[in-house]
Design a protein around this motif. Structure first.
Motif, PDB file in Angstrom:
ATOM      1  N   GLY A  11       0.851  -1.189   0.000  1.00  0.00           N
ATOM      2  CA  GLY A  11       0.000   0.000   0.000  1.00  0.00           C
ATOM      3  C   GLY A  11       0.884   1.234   0.000  1.00  0.00           C
ATOM      4  N   SER A  12       0.564   2.207  -0.855  1.00  0.00           N
ATOM      5  CA  SER A  12       1.381   3.423  -0.942  1.00  0.00           C
ATOM      6  C   SER A  12       0.485   4.640  -1.058  1.00  0.00           C
ATOM      7  CB  SER A  12       2.313   3.368  -2.164  1.00  0.00           C
ATOM      8  OG  SER A  12       3.200   2.285  -2.071  1.00  0.00           O
ATOM      9  N   THR A  13       1.070   5.821  -0.896  1.00  0.00           N
ATOM     10  CA  THR A  13       0.282   7.059  -0.918  1.00  0.00           C
ATOM     11  C   THR A  13       0.950   8.148  -1.741  1.00  0.00           C
ATOM     12  OG1 THR A  13       1.303   7.487   1.236  1.00  0.00           O
ATOM     13  CG2 THR A  13      -1.042   6.916   1.232  1.00  0.00           C
ATOM     14  N   VAL A  14       0.110   8.894  -2.440  1.00  0.00           N
ATOM     15  CA  VAL A  14       0.522  10.143  -3.104  1.00  0.00           C
ATOM     16  C   VAL A  14      -0.210  11.262  -2.366  1.00  0.00           C
ATOM     17  CG1 VAL A  14       0.536  11.484  -5.234  1.00  0.00           C
ATOM     18  CG2 VAL A  14       0.750   8.985  -5.344  1.00  0.00           C
ATOM     19  N   ILE A  15       0.518  12.064  -1.599  1.00  0.00           N
ATOM     20  CA  ILE A  15      -0.071  13.145  -0.810  1.00  0.00           C
ATOM     21  C   ILE A  15       0.342  14.465  -1.442  1.00  0.00           C
ATOM     22  CG2 ILE A  15      -0.207  14.233   1.462  1.00  0.00           C
ATOM     23  CD1 ILE A  15      -1.353  11.363   1.331  1.00  0.00           C
ATOM     24  N   LEU A  16      -0.648  15.209  -1.911  1.00  0.00           N
ATOM     25  CA  LEU A  16      -0.344  16.456  -2.618  1.00  0.00           C
ATOM     26  C   LEU A  16      -0.744  17.651  -1.773  1.00  0.00           C
ATOM     27  CD1 LEU A  16      -1.662  15.296  -6.090  1.00  0.00           C
ATOM     28  CD2 LEU A  16       0.726  15.760  -5.524  1.00  0.00           C
ATOM     29  N   THR A  17       0.102  18.668  -1.794  1.00  0.00           N
ATOM     30  CA  THR A  17      -0.246  19.936  -1.154  1.00  0.00           C
ATOM     31  C   THR A  17       0.145  21.067  -2.095  1.00  0.00           C
ATOM     32  OG1 THR A  17      -0.143  21.185   0.925  1.00  0.00           O
ATOM     33  CG2 THR A  17       1.937  20.369   0.043  1.00  0.00           C
ATOM     34  N   LEU A  18      -0.364  22.255  -1.802  1.00  0.00           N
ATOM     35  CA  LEU A  18       0.086  23.468  -2.494  1.00  0.00           C
ATOM     36  C   LEU A  18       0.930  24.254  -1.507  1.00  0.00           C
ATOM     37  CD1 LEU A  18      -2.908  25.041  -4.473  1.00  0.00           C
ATOM     38  CD2 LEU A  18      -0.869  23.912  -5.380  1.00  0.00           C
ATOM     39  N   SER A  94       0.986  -2.825  -6.175  1.00  0.00           N
ATOM     40  CA  SER A  94       0.853  -1.708  -5.232  1.00  0.00           C
ATOM     41  C   SER A  94      -0.525  -1.088  -5.364  1.00  0.00           C
ATOM     42  CB  SER A  94       1.918  -0.635  -5.492  1.00  0.00           C
ATOM     43  OG  SER A  94       3.189  -1.079  -5.084  1.00  0.00           O
ATOM     44  N   ILE A  95      -1.256  -1.047  -4.250  1.00  0.00           N
ATOM     45  CA  ILE A  95      -2.539  -0.363  -4.220  1.00  0.00           C
ATOM     46  C   ILE A  95      -2.267   1.033  -3.674  1.00  0.00           C
ATOM     47  CG2 ILE A  95      -4.907  -0.439  -3.374  1.00  0.00           C
ATOM     48  CD1 ILE A  95      -4.621  -3.467  -3.161  1.00  0.00           C
ATOM     49  N   VAL A  96      -2.487   2.030  -4.522  1.00  0.00           N
ATOM     50  CA  VAL A  96      -2.049   3.387  -4.214  1.00  0.00           C
ATOM     51  C   VAL A  96      -3.259   4.252  -3.856  1.00  0.00           C
ATOM     52  CG1 VAL A  96      -0.821   5.408  -5.071  1.00  0.00           C
ATOM     53  CG2 VAL A  96      -0.081   3.114  -5.746  1.00  0.00           C
ATOM     54  N   TYR A  97      -3.140   4.982  -2.774  1.00  0.00           N
ATOM     55  CA  TYR A  97      -4.162   5.916  -2.312  1.00  0.00           C
ATOM     56  C   TYR A  97      -3.624   7.322  -2.438  1.00  0.00           C
ATOM     57  CZ  TYR A  97      -6.555   1.850  -0.574  1.00  0.00           C
ATOM     58  OH  TYR A  97      -7.216   0.648  -0.508  1.00  0.00           O
ATOM     59  N   TRP A  98      -4.556   8.282  -2.518  1.00  0.00           N
ATOM     60  CA  TRP A  98      -4.086   9.669  -2.586  1.00  0.00           C
ATOM     61  C   TRP A  98      -4.993  10.564  -1.764  1.00  0.00           C
ATOM     62  CZ3 TRP A  98      -5.347  13.192  -7.229  1.00  0.00           C
ATOM     63  CH2 TRP A  98      -6.606  12.914  -7.749  1.00  0.00           C
ATOM     64  N   ALA A  99      -4.463  11.741  -1.430  1.00  0.00           N
ATOM     65  CA  ALA A  99      -5.234  12.753  -0.716  1.00  0.00           C
ATOM     66  C   ALA A  99      -4.602  14.102  -0.984  1.00  0.00           C
ATOM     67  CB  ALA A  99      -5.248  12.470   0.786  1.00  0.00           C
ATOM     68  N   LEU A 100      -5.419  15.139  -0.832  1.00  0.00           N
ATOM     69  CA  LEU A 100      -4.944  16.515  -0.893  1.00  0.00           C
ATOM     70  C   LEU A 100      -4.936  17.055   0.528  1.00  0.00           C
ATOM     71  CD1 LEU A 100      -7.141  17.810  -3.868  1.00  0.00           C
ATOM     72  CD2 LEU A 100      -5.065  16.418  -3.918  1.00  0.00           C
ATOM     73  N   LEU A 101      -3.860  17.719   0.905  1.00  0.00           N
ATOM     74  CA  LEU A 101      -3.774  18.311   2.240  1.00  0.00           C
ATOM     75  C   LEU A 101      -3.461  19.790   2.118  1.00  0.00           C
ATOM     76  CD1 LEU A 101      -1.782  15.757   4.441  1.00  0.00           C
ATOM     77  CD2 LEU A 101      -4.192  16.375   4.584  1.00  0.00           C
ATOM     78  N   ARG A 102      -4.077  20.569   3.010  1.00  0.00           N
ATOM     79  CA  ARG A 102      -3.734  21.991   3.065  1.00  0.00           C
ATOM     80  C   ARG A 102      -2.327  22.147   3.653  1.00  0.00           C
ATOM     81  NH1 ARG A 102      -8.371  22.397   6.081  1.00  0.00           N
ATOM     82  NH2 ARG A 102      -7.049  23.240   7.734  1.00  0.00           N
TER      83      ARG A 102
END
Lengths: 238, 238
Positions: A11-18, A94-102
């Motif tokens: 399991g992996s993650t793509v965490i994006l922020t600005l 790989s099961i990849v999850y993502w989220a946007l964070l402030r």
């Protein structure tokens, strides 16, 4: 019978922020972990790890993200299961999850993680326009996440995931510009977002070096398509 | 190190078509396979099987679908990876793909499969409103696929996947009605689809027991969002 012997699942993650770039405008950024082991030792990789026998994929993603970065997003959305035969020297799906964070959430959670003494040294944030050499197919995974993000801004309020509860139209436009990678005309942008009915003007203004700008908030009556189709088992995130 | 020992990975498919119901209007239907083994012997399940060590998940999905049903869709889209710990008596993660097929494709491919002598006896098509008792979490998976389909008709041309290259507005409306599970006002529907610019009127008409109805075709200049975000490795489908 057990033809899948030898296939391991991560399991992996793509965490994006600005975050503010050197130019002052916001830029998309994400956390990566420098690998300490072969294969791809010293290359950078997405946060992640093996799915434990008693752990759902989303819990693995949330746990490994918290262990490495200290980040605890309120939701993770499944991005994709990457399973090409040759994506790793051994067979790994790989099961990849993502989220946007402030950015303020990122700063607060990262600071708390460092203060705990459990933060590893080998985590860094990178602008998506200046990524280092990546392990496995992680460059493709990030490219796919960015493609999905750009696709979603066309029909959902996904960009709002980066913004605080009240924001100016310029804040929102700069978020769209960072996601789409191009400048938008301010007057056209204002007309388009006002036409959606998704924004509610407040009676507050942001003041500063420029002329005061009205603050807006989300119309929470409109369904938040930005969260996208969370799957039926996704209730187990901590 | 190999914490995922004991987790097996399967590929499965949800294949949806529109076929004439007893009422004459089209209804959503999908193929299921009656299980011959425990667990859930005699229950119905989605076509699928174990991912072989040298096989990508989408190839497993395509292979097992062809073996059971004879169907060979021109594309499969990844629906979701289902990984809840308790979804099977043993630990199984299922990567599920889906596709929409026209009824004439289904009939031709099914007939060819039967003629080959390799078609198993334990495959049947069911209307989604009249499903039998299902194995594992497959009822949830089908429900999720139908939810995704209903969500997508709002912002894409996904319903066109069920239709031939030329169709009447009544054909298109009945496809939407079958997907959404409710009647739509014909005049409103016509206004809405004409406003999208996605349809091109032809100079041909369908004649029959009703008054002649104009045939339309897709405007292929508009990007076919219906195919959705195919993942980067999805080029390996046979």
């Amino acid at each position: 019978m057990t033809r899948t012997d030898g296939i391991r699942v991560a399991g992996s993650t793509v965490i994006l922020t600005l975050r503010p770039s050197a130019l002052g405008t916001p830029a998309l950024a994400l956390p990566l972990v420098r690998r300490t082991r072969e294969p791809f030792a010293d290359r950078w990789a997405l946060p992640g790890g093996w799915i434990a026998p008693d752990e759902s994929p989303i819990d693995t993603a949330a746990r490994t993200l918290a262990e490495t970065t200290g980040l605890t997003p309120s939701y993770l959305e499944q991005l994709y299961a990457f399973g090409a035969v040759d994506r790793s020297p051994t067979r790994v799906i790989s099961i990849v999850y993502w989220a946007l964070l402030r950015q303020d959430e990122v700063l607060a959670q990262s600071a708390a993680h460092r203060a705990s003494g459990r933060a590893p040294e080998n985590v860094e944030w990178f602008d998506v326009d200046a990524l280092p050499e990546l392990a496995f197919d992680h460059a493709d995974i990030i490219e796919y996440a960015l493609w999905r993000l750009r696709s979603k801004v066309g029909y959902s309020r996904v960009a709002h995931g980066f913004l605080p509860s009240e924001f100016t139209l310029a804040d929102l436009r700069e978020a769209y510009e960072a996601i789409l990678g191009r400048q938008l005309d301010p007057a056209n942008f204002r007309r388009q977002v006002e036409a959606t009915g998704n924004l509610i003007p407040t009676d507050r203004f942001r003041t500063g070096s420029h002329r005061p700008a009205r603050l807006y908030r989300d119309n929470t009556d409109v369904e938040l398509a930005a969260r996208g189709p969370l799957g039926p088992e996704e209730t187990s995130i901590r």
